[in-house]
Design a protein around this motif. Sequence first.
Motif, PDB file in Angstrom:
ATOM      1  N   ARG A 118       0.833  -1.204   0.000  1.00 38.55           N
ATOM      2  CA  ARG A 118       0.000   0.000   0.000  1.00 38.55           C
ATOM      3  C   ARG A 118       0.869   1.257   0.000  1.00 38.55           C
ATOM      4  O   ARG A 118       0.624   2.207  -0.767  1.00 38.55           O
ATOM      5  N   ILE A 119       1.875   1.285   0.835  1.00 41.57           N
ATOM      6  CA  ILE A 119       2.769   2.448   0.904  1.00 41.57           C
ATOM      7  C   ILE A 119       3.534   2.605  -0.416  1.00 41.57           C
ATOM      8  O   ILE A 119       3.713   3.714  -0.924  1.00 41.57           O
ATOM      9  N   THR A 120       3.953   1.468  -0.996  1.00 39.45           N
ATOM     10  CA  THR A 120       4.675   1.517  -2.272  1.00 39.45           C
ATOM     11  C   THR A 120       3.770   2.043  -3.381  1.00 39.45           C
ATOM     12  O   THR A 120       4.204   2.825  -4.240  1.00 39.45           O
ATOM     13  N   ASN A 121       2.513   1.602  -3.373  1.00 37.06           N
ATOM     14  CA  ASN A 121       1.547   2.106  -4.359  1.00 37.06           C
ATOM     15  C   ASN A 121       1.442   3.627  -4.282  1.00 37.06           C
ATOM     16  O   ASN A 121       1.448   4.335  -5.295  1.00 37.06           O
ATOM     17  N   LEU A 122       1.329   4.137  -3.057  1.00 39.61           N
ATOM     18  CA  LEU A 122       1.169   5.574  -2.869  1.00 39.61           C
ATOM     19  C   LEU A 122       2.431   6.334  -3.267  1.00 39.61           C
ATOM     20  O   LEU A 122       2.366   7.425  -3.822  1.00 39.61           O
ATOM     21  N   LYS A 123       3.583   5.743  -2.973  1.00 36.19           N
ATOM     22  CA  LYS A 123       4.844   6.441  -3.209  1.00 36.19           C
ATOM     23  C   LYS A 123       5.217   6.456  -4.692  1.00 36.19           C
ATOM     24  O   LYS A 123       5.726   7.447  -5.206  1.00 36.19           O
ATOM     25  N   TYR A 124       4.944   5.332  -5.389  1.00 36.45           N
ATOM     26  CA  TYR A 124       5.372   5.216  -6.777  1.00 36.45           C
ATOM     27  C   TYR A 124       4.206   5.093  -7.766  1.00 36.45           C
ATOM     28  O   TYR A 124       4.425   4.871  -8.958  1.00 36.45           O
ATOM     29  N   LEU A 125       2.968   5.208  -7.269  1.00 32.13           N
ATOM     30  CA  LEU A 125       1.773   5.185  -8.125  1.00 32.13           C
ATOM     31  C   LEU A 125       1.690   3.904  -8.957  1.00 32.13           C
ATOM     32  O   LEU A 125       1.466   3.935 -10.172  1.00 32.13           O
ATOM     33  N   VAL A 126       1.888   2.769  -8.305  1.00 37.13           N
ATOM     34  CA  VAL A 126       1.748   1.463  -8.957  1.00 37.13           C
ATOM     35  C   VAL A 126       0.294   1.032  -8.826  1.00 37.13           C
ATOM     36  O   VAL A 126      -0.229   0.882  -7.716  1.00 37.13           O
ATOM     37  N   SER A 127      -0.367   0.811  -9.939  1.00 38.31           N
ATOM     38  CA  SER A 127      -1.815   0.589  -9.910  1.00 38.31           C
ATOM     39  C   SER A 127      -2.217  -0.868  -9.718  1.00 38.31           C
ATOM     40  O   SER A 127      -3.357  -1.145  -9.351  1.00 38.31           O
ATOM     41  N   ASP A 128      -1.301  -1.819  -9.946  1.00 44.47           N
ATOM     42  CA  ASP A 128      -1.666  -3.238  -9.924  1.00 44.47           C
ATOM     43  C   ASP A 128      -0.731  -3.989  -8.973  1.00 44.47           C
ATOM     44  O   ASP A 128       0.480  -4.084  -9.212  1.00 44.47           O
ATOM     45  N   LEU A 129      -1.292  -4.557  -7.892  1.00 47.14           N
ATOM     46  CA  LEU A 129      -0.488  -5.275  -6.901  1.00 47.14           C
ATOM     47  C   LEU A 129       0.248  -6.472  -7.502  1.00 47.14           C
ATOM     48  O   LEU A 129       1.320  -6.856  -7.026  1.00 47.14           O
TER      49      LEU A 129
END
Length: 344
Positions: free
Chosen positions: A315-326
């Motif tokens: 979740r934090i990585t998604n927010l930091k780097y805008l990765v849309s797909d886990l």
Amino acid sequence: MLTKIEQLLAEVQNLEAHNADDIEALRLKYLSKKGAITALMADFRNVPAEQKKEVGMKINELKQTALERINALKEQFDTTDTDCDAIDLTRTPYPIDLGSRHPLTIVKNEIIDIFSRMGFVLADGPEVEDDMHVFTKMNFAADHPARDMQDTFFVEQNDADVAKNIVLRSHTSSVQARVMETTEPPIRVICPGRVFRNEAITARAHCFFHQVEGLYIDKNVSFTDLKQVLLSFAREMFGAYTKIRLRPSYFPFTEPSAEMDISCHICGGKGCGFCKHTGWVEILGCGMVDPNVLEQCGIDSKVYSGYAFGMGVERITNLKYLVSDLRMFSENDVRFLRQFEAAD
């Protein structure tokens, strides 16, 4: 003995060799276990006490001189090709690219570093756990939905005695339980690790993911302490102007409980598609440790209090780097991973 040492010193200063075999013979003669210098050291115990210092220094000088002379002779016969243009037949026919850290590892290490500077220490525990540490000591009721096969991977299930169930841990709170069992307060730990849940794999969910949980137990710990720690973390991770808000929630192991949102760092809190036009994005759950949890782990809840928090690294990585797909985090697509080389 001094006379013999002087004779040997003169010999080794003038050693000569014509090939590698000669050098090895000289090494055996002077420096081996049965060599002349070793024999002198063995005879050193017979030297009178008033001469030991002088004789010892001379023996050391002799040994050092012999080593230097033999090494110098070795260099004369060293045939190693130092030409940088020489062909190395052991090299691969194509260049090997250097790797980089996985984005989850980069973010996890950053989270750990932030909390380490606040005084938290690392704690670890097994991924294959028992029901007692995953659920019971965390104040989960016997009929709690999280125990069901729909949410938990059971390695060994015992319907007659739930406490004997062996599971893949569904959260790293089990590490907190083990720390509380074996450590006298004050306790201040951070628990990173991989967890498993029986969920369908989609762009927003996976059957395994990574968490970082924190725990602080001491006398007179308050919710204000928790809020300040989380505010400091959010500003370290997402920027100095990040704001936070805490919304009431429920977790079995904390009371009161809250979920924490941060101001959207994409739009600055004004509202955008990423934050669903609310200006806020949820990043973690937290709360004051439930007294039942403290008592289950052998800590007097009338003397000590504490707080806990937990966040998903994905979740934090998604927010930091805008990765849309886990799913991209576990597919090992080098085109995706190479984007994080500069962040390593």
